[in-house]
Design a protein around this motif. Structure first.
Motif, mmCIF file in Angstrom:
data_model
loop_
_atom_site.group_PDB
_atom_site.id
_atom_site.type_symbol
_atom_site.label_atom_id
_atom_site.label_comp_id
_atom_site.label_asym_id
_atom_site.label_seq_id
_atom_site.Cartn_x
_atom_site.Cartn_y
_atom_site.Cartn_z
ATOM 1 N N GLY A 253 3.913 46.914 24.280
ATOM 2 C CA GLY A 253 2.768 46.888 24.471
ATOM 3 C C GLY A 253 2.156 48.242 25.433
ATOM 4 N N GLY A 254 2.950 47.991 26.596
ATOM 5 C CA GLY A 254 2.624 48.816 27.742
ATOM 6 C C GLY A 254 3.013 50.323 27.495
ATOM 7 N N THR A 255 3.956 50.398 26.741
ATOM 8 C CA THR A 255 4.369 52.069 26.254
ATOM 9 C C THR A 255 3.412 52.472 25.137
ATOM 10 N N ALA A 256 2.940 51.246 24.171
ATOM 11 C CA ALA A 256 2.015 51.805 23.223
ATOM 12 C C ALA A 256 0.842 52.378 23.815
ATOM 13 N N TYR A 257 0.185 51.665 24.873
ATOM 14 C CA TYR A 257 -0.845 51.816 25.598
ATOM 15 C C TYR A 257 -0.775 52.972 26.255
ATOM 16 N N ASP A 258 0.179 53.403 26.675
ATOM 17 C CA ASP A 258 0.464 54.792 27.479
ATOM 18 C C ASP A 258 0.183 55.840 26.542
ATOM 19 N N GLY A 259 0.627 55.855 25.257
ATOM 20 C CA GLY A 259 0.304 56.556 24.095
ATOM 21 C C GLY A 259 -0.987 56.832 23.950
ATOM 22 N N LEU A 260 -1.677 55.372 23.567
ATOM 23 C CA LEU A 260 -3.010 55.426 23.271
ATOM 24 C C LEU A 260 -3.848 56.062 24.409
ATOM 25 N N SER A 261 -3.570 56.160 25.748
ATOM 26 C CA SER A 261 -4.387 56.506 26.878
ATOM 27 C C SER A 261 -4.341 57.694 26.815
ATOM 28 N N GLY A 262 -3.709 58.726 26.146
ATOM 29 C CA GLY A 262 -3.864 60.102 26.152
ATOM 30 C C GLY A 262 -4.497 60.627 24.918
ATOM 31 N N SER A 263 -4.889 59.852 23.970
ATOM 32 C CA SER A 263 -5.684 60.282 22.882
ATOM 33 C C SER A 263 -6.942 60.720 23.215
ATOM 34 N N PRO A 264 -7.403 61.517 22.322
ATOM 35 C CA PRO A 264 -9.050 61.999 22.655
ATOM 36 C C PRO A 264 -9.859 60.985 22.443
ATOM 37 N N PHE A 265 -9.596 59.889 21.636
ATOM 38 C CA PHE A 265 -10.387 58.986 21.258
ATOM 39 C C PHE A 265 -10.508 58.015 22.603
ATOM 40 N N TRP A 266 -9.437 57.604 22.962
ATOM 41 C CA TRP A 266 -9.582 56.748 24.256
ATOM 42 C C TRP A 266 -10.286 57.543 25.638
ATOM 43 N N VAL A 267 -9.601 58.694 25.564
ATOM 44 C CA VAL A 267 -10.025 59.613 26.781
ATOM 45 C C VAL A 267 -11.770 59.571 27.022
ATOM 46 N N ASN A 268 -12.357 59.821 25.746
ATOM 47 C CA ASN A 268 -13.868 59.652 25.547
ATOM 48 C C ASN A 268 -14.525 58.484 25.928
ATOM 49 N N ALA A 269 -13.799 57.486 25.212
ATOM 50 C CA ALA A 269 -14.224 55.876 25.276
ATOM 51 C C ALA A 269 -14.072 55.809 26.992
ATOM 52 N N LEU A 270 -13.435 56.160 27.719
ATOM 53 C CA LEU A 270 -13.054 55.783 28.999
ATOM 54 C C LEU A 270 -13.974 56.398 29.993
ATOM 55 N N GLN A 271 -14.843 57.374 29.507
ATOM 56 C CA GLN A 271 -15.933 58.190 30.203
ATOM 57 C C GLN A 271 -17.005 57.407 30.823
ATOM 58 N N THR A 272 -17.512 56.706 29.923
ATOM 59 C CA THR A 272 -18.884 55.827 30.391
ATOM 60 C C THR A 272 -19.021 54.460 29.668
ATOM 61 N N PRO A 273 -17.683 53.544 29.764
ATOM 62 C CA PRO A 273 -18.035 52.424 29.178
ATOM 63 C C PRO A 273 -18.826 51.503 29.993
ATOM 64 N N PRO A 274 -19.448 50.651 29.423
ATOM 65 C CA PRO A 274 -20.372 49.466 29.781
ATOM 66 C C PRO A 274 -19.716 48.780 30.860
ATOM 67 N N ILE A 275 -18.396 48.280 30.842
ATOM 68 C CA ILE A 275 -17.673 47.514 31.522
ATOM 69 C C ILE A 275 -16.887 48.305 32.680
ATOM 70 N N GLY A 276 -17.079 49.519 32.916
ATOM 71 C CA GLY A 276 -16.386 50.348 33.710
ATOM 72 C C GLY A 276 -15.028 50.939 33.138
#
Length: 420
Positions: A253-276
């Motif tokens: 799961g950690g390695t999978a999240y590493d791949g997810l964290s570089g995707s455009p979708f997740w990068v955009n989601a991390l910009q202004t999330p309500p929970i930080g």
């Protein structure tokens, strides 16, 4: 976290469609061939292997002396002292090194964390041999609780993964120093309480290296004899224990999240999330690990229903190890080659820059796809051999269908996160 280069999709040597097609073809062919040609269990775990002649005695008895550690034991002691000195050198960089181009983060996150993968694959559980905490006397105050199993290691690996992928400043010396202080405190307390038995199950890095080392051609039989073996025999020697599934799922799961964290979708989601940003990153990491675990548990539950056998989850956890290793190689191969050299240059005080073009994108992509596909095929082989051993012969192949579905889901997810 330190960036690791992965070629863009347009740089891949083959279209993505053919990467998926090749992966699925390999899984289907291996599943069908095993079902038709492999009717009996062939792996023998820690009973297999050809003895390796030792050049140095393990123990030596001198006239008038008690039993003394032989040269092999002294070599391990010297290795642990050198590892302790290397750790002190790394801490020195983290404490007093420059704010920029500090070698400490590279030494921890590249040479140590990523470098343990190829070292353990080639040589076996190298961190067990080098772990400086094993310099502490093995004088347990109480027996290590069997119910704890690998749970402390799973928690430690999850904490390191969180620091590496989610923490606000993961490569900052202060962040690494805090983690290393907590890690050292936990290992000291655990070793003083339970002796070296704690390190076998509670030290996240020793467990990490040991589990990967089961895939090494070098190993030991149950009687302690050093042997050359089929890596599948080493994999078969992984014994079920509490927390083993959780530990492997943290790696996956950690390695999978590493791949997810570089995707455009997740990068955009991390910009202004309500929970930080950190809150969303933590939730994403935990959800990814939980998703991997739930998918595994669900498929094994169905396999147990088909095969009429309960409690299969822990017995098939070993089949996830080659998949986890395949993901680790795929995600961190380029990081080790490119930034590993940079780490050595910085640590030695040399003046040179990391060359991001040291590897061709096609080479990186080829290694990535092969690592994931071969890891999953190895997982299918390990799962099949365990199935024909545990399930009734009439249901052995049918009971593997949920496992095959599991492998297909993991392969699809892995390739998507890697290449899309």
């Amino acid at each position: 976290m330190l960036a690791h280069g992965v070629g863009e999709r347009s740089d891949l040597p083959i279209p993505i469609f053919y990467a998926y097609a090749g992966a699925f073809a390999a899984l289907v062919v291996s599943f069908l061939a095993l079902g038709l040609l492999w009717a009996d269990s062939r792996f023998r775990g820690d009973l297999a292997g050809h003895p390796v002649r030792l050049l140095l005695p393990v123990r030596l008895r001198l006239p008038g002396r008690a039993w003394l550690p032989g040269r092999a034991g002294r070599a391990r002691g010297i290795g642990r002292v050198l590892a302790l000195l290397a750790a002190a050198y790394t801490l020195g960089w983290l404490l007093v090194g420059p704010a920029t181009e500090n070698a400490g983060p590279y030494l921890v996150c590249v040479l140590f964390w990523v470098g343990l993968v190829p070292a353990s694959l080639l040589l076996g559980p190298v961190w067990r041999a080098l772990n400086p905490f094993r310099l502490l006397p093995d004088r347990p105050r109480r027996e290590y609780p069997a119910r704890l199993g690998y749970w402390p290691a799973a928690a430690g690996l999850l904490a390191f993964t969180w620091m590496e992928l989610v923490a606000p400043e993961p490569a900052a010396p202060a962040t690494l120093l805090l983690f290393l202080a907590l890690y050292a405190a936990a290992q000291l307390a655990g070793t003083l309480a339970y002796g070296h038995a704690w390190l076998e199950r509670g030290d996240p890095f020793e467990v990490y290296s040991t589990l990967i080392g089961h895939l090494s051609p070098l190993g030991r039989r149950a009687d302690g004899t050093r042997v050359l073996r089929n890596p599948f025999d080493g994999l078969d020697a992984v014994a079920p224990a509490p927390g083993l599934v959780a530990t492997v799922c943290v790696l996956l799961g950690g390695t999978a999240y590493d791949g997810l964290s570089g995707s455009p979708f997740w990068v955009n989601a991390l910009q202004t999330p309500p929970i930080g940003r950190t809150g969303l990153g933590t939730a994403g990491l935990l959800a990814t690990v939980a998703g991997v675990a739930l998918l595994y548990g669900g498929c094994l539950g169905v396999a147990g229903l088909i095969g009429g056998t309960k409690g299969l989850a822990g017995r098939f956890a070993h089949s996830l190890l080659p998949i986890a290793v395949g993901y680790l190689v795929a995600h961190y191969f380029s990081l080790l080659v490119i930034e590993g050299r940079h780490a050595i240059v910085l640590a030695l005080g040399m003046d040179a820059e990391a060359d991001p073009n040291a590897l061709e994108p096609g080479t990186i992509a080829t290694v990535q796809v092969l690592a994931i596909v071969l890891g999953h095929v190895a997982g299918v082989v390990a799962a099949h051999d365990r199935s024909v051993r545990l399930l009734p012969p009439a249901r052995a192949v049918a009971g593997q269908i949920p496992l095959f579905v599991l492998m297909v889901c993991y392969t699809t997810g892995g390739l998507t996160l890697l290449l899309a």
